[in-house]
Design a protein around this motif. Structure first.
Motif, PDB file in Angstrom:
ATOM      1  N   GLN A   1       0.852  -1.180   0.000  1.00 36.36           N
ATOM      2  CA  GLN A   1       0.000   0.000   0.000  1.00 36.36           C
ATOM      3  C   GLN A   1       0.892   1.235   0.000  1.00 36.36           C
ATOM      4  O   GLN A   1       1.820   1.339   0.802  1.00 36.36           O
ATOM      5  CB  GLN A   1      -0.888  -0.017   1.248  1.00 36.36           C
ATOM      6  N   TRP A   2       0.588   2.168  -0.866  1.00 39.03           N
ATOM      7  CA  TRP A   2       1.397   3.393  -0.912  1.00 39.03           C
ATOM      8  C   TRP A   2       0.574   4.575  -1.391  1.00 39.03           C
ATOM      9  O   TRP A   2      -0.480   4.383  -1.973  1.00 39.03           O
ATOM     10  CB  TRP A   2       2.625   3.200  -1.825  1.00 39.03           C
ATOM     11  N   PRO A   3       1.028   5.795  -1.032  1.00 39.82           N
ATOM     12  CA  PRO A   3       2.192   6.081  -0.190  1.00 39.82           C
ATOM     13  C   PRO A   3       1.891   5.893   1.284  1.00 39.82           C
ATOM     14  O   PRO A   3       0.740   5.711   1.658  1.00 39.82           O
ATOM     15  CB  PRO A   3       2.459   7.563  -0.512  1.00 39.82           C
ATOM     16  N   ALA A   4       2.893   5.972   2.121  1.00 37.51           N
ATOM     17  CA  ALA A   4       2.701   5.815   3.561  1.00 37.51           C
ATOM     18  C   ALA A   4       2.099   7.078   4.174  1.00 37.51           C
ATOM     19  O   ALA A   4       1.275   7.003   5.072  1.00 37.51           O
ATOM     20  CB  ALA A   4       4.031   5.494   4.241  1.00 37.51           C
ATOM     21  N   THR A   5       2.517   8.210   3.686  1.00 33.67           N
ATOM     22  CA  THR A   5       1.951   9.481   4.151  1.00 33.67           C
ATOM     23  C   THR A   5       1.720  10.382   2.952  1.00 33.67           C
ATOM     24  O   THR A   5       2.430  10.294   1.942  1.00 33.67           O
ATOM     25  CB  THR A   5       2.874  10.203   5.151  1.00 33.67           C
TER      26      THR A   5
ATOM     27  N   LEU B   1      -4.935   6.428  -4.147  1.00 33.00           N
ATOM     28  CA  LEU B   1      -4.184   5.522  -3.274  1.00 33.00           C
ATOM     29  C   LEU B   1      -4.272   4.128  -3.880  1.00 33.00           C
ATOM     30  O   LEU B   1      -5.345   3.678  -4.265  1.00 33.00           O
ATOM     31  CB  LEU B   1      -4.766   5.497  -1.862  1.00 33.00           C
ATOM     32  N   GLU B   2      -3.126   3.464  -3.910  1.00 32.03           N
ATOM     33  CA  GLU B   2      -3.101   2.161  -4.560  1.00 32.03           C
ATOM     34  C   GLU B   2      -2.760   1.043  -3.574  1.00 32.03           C
ATOM     35  O   GLU B   2      -1.971   1.224  -2.655  1.00 32.03           O
ATOM     36  CB  GLU B   2      -2.105   2.162  -5.708  1.00 32.03           C
ATOM     37  N   CYS B   3      -3.352  -0.100  -3.826  1.00 27.66           N
ATOM     38  CA  CYS B   3      -3.153  -1.274  -2.989  1.00 27.66           C
ATOM     39  C   CYS B   3      -3.017  -2.481  -3.926  1.00 27.66           C
ATOM     40  O   CYS B   3      -3.851  -2.660  -4.815  1.00 27.66           O
ATOM     41  CB  CYS B   3      -4.358  -1.436  -2.063  1.00 27.66           C
ATOM     42  N   THR B   4      -1.954  -3.245  -3.735  1.00 29.27           N
ATOM     43  CA  THR B   4      -1.806  -4.477  -4.516  1.00 29.27           C
ATOM     44  C   THR B   4      -1.564  -5.649  -3.577  1.00 29.27           C
ATOM     45  O   THR B   4      -0.958  -5.495  -2.514  1.00 29.27           O
ATOM     46  CB  THR B   4      -0.658  -4.379  -5.525  1.00 29.27           C
ATOM     47  N   VAL B   5      -2.023  -6.804  -3.991  1.00 30.84           N
ATOM     48  CA  VAL B   5      -1.957  -8.001  -3.161  1.00 30.84           C
ATOM     49  C   VAL B   5      -1.097  -9.044  -3.847  1.00 30.84           C
ATOM     50  O   VAL B   5      -1.204  -9.245  -5.062  1.00 30.84           O
ATOM     51  CB  VAL B   5      -3.375  -8.569  -2.921  1.00 30.84           C
TER      52      VAL B   5
ATOM     53  N   SER C   1      -9.397  13.678   5.603  1.00 33.68           N
ATOM     54  CA  SER C   1      -8.182  13.355   6.351  1.00 33.68           C
ATOM     55  C   SER C   1      -8.410  12.124   7.226  1.00 33.68           C
ATOM     56  O   SER C   1      -9.478  11.956   7.809  1.00 33.68           O
ATOM     57  CB  SER C   1      -7.783  14.529   7.250  1.00 33.68           C
ATOM     58  N   GLY C   2      -7.395  11.288   7.296  1.00 35.72           N
ATOM     59  CA  GLY C   2      -7.513  10.096   8.122  1.00 35.72           C
ATOM     60  C   GLY C   2      -6.474   9.069   7.735  1.00 35.72           C
ATOM     61  O   GLY C   2      -5.574   9.331   6.930  1.00 35.72           O
ATOM     62  N   PHE C   3      -6.626   7.910   8.333  1.00 39.45           N
ATOM     63  CA  PHE C   3      -5.704   6.800   8.078  1.00 39.45           C
ATOM     64  C   PHE C   3      -6.455   5.763   7.259  1.00 39.45           C
ATOM     65  O   PHE C   3      -7.493   5.265   7.692  1.00 39.45           O
ATOM     66  CB  PHE C   3      -5.245   6.226   9.418  1.00 39.45           C
TER      67      PHE C   3
ATOM     68  N   THR D   1      -2.097   4.327   4.828  1.00 39.01           N
ATOM     69  CA  THR D   1      -1.682   5.631   4.326  1.00 39.01           C
ATOM     70  C   THR D   1      -2.283   6.697   5.235  1.00 39.01           C
ATOM     71  O   THR D   1      -3.501   6.723   5.453  1.00 39.01           O
ATOM     72  CB  THR D   1      -2.188   5.876   2.889  1.00 39.01           C
ATOM     73  N   ARG D   2      -1.410   7.555   5.741  1.00 43.46           N
ATOM     74  CA  ARG D   2      -1.870   8.680   6.558  1.00 43.46           C
ATOM     75  C   ARG D   2      -2.090   9.865   5.632  1.00 43.46           C
ATOM     76  O   ARG D   2      -1.136  10.417   5.095  1.00 43.46           O
ATOM     77  CB  ARG D   2      -0.821   9.031   7.614  1.00 43.46           C
ATOM     78  N   LEU D   3      -3.349  10.247   5.416  1.00 48.18           N
ATOM     79  CA  LEU D   3      -3.699  11.360   4.529  1.00 48.18           C
ATOM     80  C   LEU D   3      -4.077  12.574   5.359  1.00 48.18           C
ATOM     81  O   LEU D   3      -4.945  12.506   6.220  1.00 48.18           O
ATOM     82  CB  LEU D   3      -4.859  10.981   3.612  1.00 48.18           C
ATOM     83  N   THR D   4      -3.424  13.677   5.061  1.00 48.75           N
ATOM     84  CA  THR D   4      -3.774  14.952   5.690  1.00 48.75           C
ATOM     85  C   THR D   4      -4.164  15.921   4.596  1.00 48.75           C
ATOM     86  O   THR D   4      -3.365  16.198   3.698  1.00 48.75           O
ATOM     87  CB  THR D   4      -2.599  15.528   6.494  1.00 48.75           C
TER      88      THR D   4
END
Lengths: 109, 112
Positions: free
Chosen positions: B6-10, B21-25, B86-88, B107-110
């Motif tokens: 999962q990225w980005p982290a922040t 936001l992208e997520c791969t398995v 905003s959130g995680f 991902t921490r989104l602000t």
């Protein structure tokens, strides 16, 4: 609708003391209950599930259908137990989880 | 076993900007995929889930959307971010055996 309630956002105990993290749920059927844990800078991970009836890292949780509770207990808390704990519910294995608000546990030396 | 990337982290984004936001398995095929959000002082709220390519279910009405262009790829998007976004954000999956969840690192989104 299914709902999970964790009444304590923060819980602080001393090392060696017993700890209980409360979880209550509402669901009309027979749910599966879980406890997930997130240690600092780590991913959320499964701690235990009620159908396994096992003790993980000294923690146990008993499903009480009469009181609709699934409290997490440990008789002697350790500093490494400090983490965020989430109670969660699902209708069937693999279907979507409903989480509680989480309880941040701090175990003081 | 499954692994979720999962990225980005922040991420810090201005109000009104787009989001992706992208997520791969890895390690499984045909997983169920989920996007959760944790807002400040609240628990993990399910936003979207997907049982297959192109199949998206939304749990709550909001400013966000999700897509699943490939079997093991799940994307969370917004055309115009709001402060309340905003959130995680956590991506999760369950495998074919449907035996437990695997979570991404979040991902921490602000939104500023």
């Amino acid at each position: 609708a299914q709902r999970v309630t964790q009444p304590e956002k923060l819980l602080s105990v001393f090392k060696g003391a017993p700890v209980e993290l409360k979880c209550n749920y509402s669901y009309s059927g027979s749910p599966e209950l879980f406890w997930y844990v997130q240690y600092s800078r780590q991913r959320l991970q499964l701690l235990l599930r009620h159908i396994s009836r096992e003790s993980i890292k000294g923690f146990t949780a008993d499903l009480n259908k009469g009181e609709t509770s699934f409290h997490l207990k440990k008789p002697f808390a350790q500093e490494e137990d400090s983490a965020m704990y989430y109670c969660a519910l699902t209708r069937t294995s693999g279907s979507r989880l409903t989480f509680g608000e989480g309880t941040q546990l701090t175990v003081n030396p | 076993s499954q692994t979720i990337h999962q990225w980005p982290a922040t991420l810090v984004q201005p109000v009104g900007s787009p989001l992706s936001l992208e997520c791969t398995v890895e390690g499984t095929s045909n997983p169920n995929l989920y996007w959760y959000r944790q807002a400040a002082g609240r628990g993990l709220q399910l936003l979207f889930y997907s049982v297959g390519i192109g199949q998206i279910s939304s749990e709550v009405p909001q400013n966000l959307s999700a897509s699943r262009p490939q079997d093991r790829q799940f994307i969370l998007s917004s055309k115009k971010l709001l402060l309340s976004d905003s959130g995680f954000y956590l991506c999760a999956s369950t495998d074919r055996r449907r035996d437990g969840y695997t979570f991404g690192s979040g991902t921490r989104l602000t939104v500023v």
